[in-house]
Design a protein around this motif. Sequence first.
Motif, short mmCIF file in Angstrom:
data_model
loop_
_atom_site.label_atom_id
_atom_site.label_comp_id
_atom_site.label_asym_id
_atom_site.label_seq_id
_atom_site.Cartn_x
_atom_site.Cartn_y
_atom_site.Cartn_z
N LEU A 17 109.87 -5.21 125.94
CA LEU A 17 109.01 -6.21 125.32
C LEU A 17 107.90 -6.65 126.27
O LEU A 17 106.73 -6.76 125.87
N LEU A 18 108.26 -6.90 127.52
CA LEU A 18 107.27 -7.32 128.51
C LEU A 18 106.24 -6.23 128.74
O LEU A 18 105.03 -6.51 128.88
N PHE A 19 106.70 -4.97 128.78
CA PHE A 19 105.77 -3.85 128.95
C PHE A 19 104.78 -3.78 127.79
O PHE A 19 103.56 -3.67 128.00
N CYS A 20 105.30 -3.84 126.56
CA CYS A 20 104.43 -3.76 125.37
C CYS A 20 103.45 -4.91 125.34
O CYS A 20 102.26 -4.73 125.03
N PHE A 21 103.93 -6.11 125.65
CA PHE A 21 103.06 -7.28 125.61
C PHE A 21 101.97 -7.20 126.68
O PHE A 21 100.82 -7.58 126.44
#
Length: 268
Positions: free
Chosen positions: A84-88
Amino acid sequence: MELRKHLVSVLNLITLALSIPILGAGIWLASVHHTDCVRFLQGPVIAIGLLMFLISIAGFVGAYLRITWLLWVYLLFMFLLIVLLFCFTVFSFAVTNKGAGEVLSGKGYKDYRLGDYSSWLQRKVKNADTWNHIKSCIMDAHVCDGLGVYKLASDFYKAELSSIQSGCCKPPTVCNFLFINATYWGRPLNEDADPDCHRYSYVQSELCFNCDSCKAGIVDKVRHDWKKVAAVNIVIFFLLIIVYSAGCHSFHKAQEEGTYTRYGKGII
């Protein structure tokens, strides 16, 4: 094996500490955007930081009490959090990568055009309800009041205005309005140069708040703030991968040695 037995607990304390900068970044965004009421990024940042905080607590409790199922839950959700952090972070860089103020010859400030920025940010500020809310906030904040100190055109043209002041408090330079004072201008010599030339209002409470340049000024401020947060996120992302990998390895070794049991009673 005492060192390995406590390593997972220590790693979870590290991820707990790493959640604090993300939470801080979200709170910082809320604070710097208080005057213009931009509310479409700090919410997700705070949510990610809070989720990371809670997951780390679960991992620490599971490691300290040696509860296997809780540690499996921690590892699963930590993996999802990293994704999630990567995508965001990728999304943040994508929507903030495009756009910049136009440097003007002989001027201390820049002009801003909405079309120069990402379509996602444009859609956000073009939404009527969203923009009316933002506009109301920046009007209540009296962002243009400080320009009253510039009585002469030569002084005003040297001023280093913020993107919001440049976009919302004055007409676009291309319109070639006649300077009377910083917030009141004479009729433009080139009124068809830009649609904002017709949107500029001589009413002091309105000025260029309905202009696309004002929307662009808001977007430019958001863009700069987001890039700072995205930079913090990408550093934390790589640190999380290191911590997560070490945690998986340590947990696997601890299971082989019987350090953890299903119900939380350590064999060792």
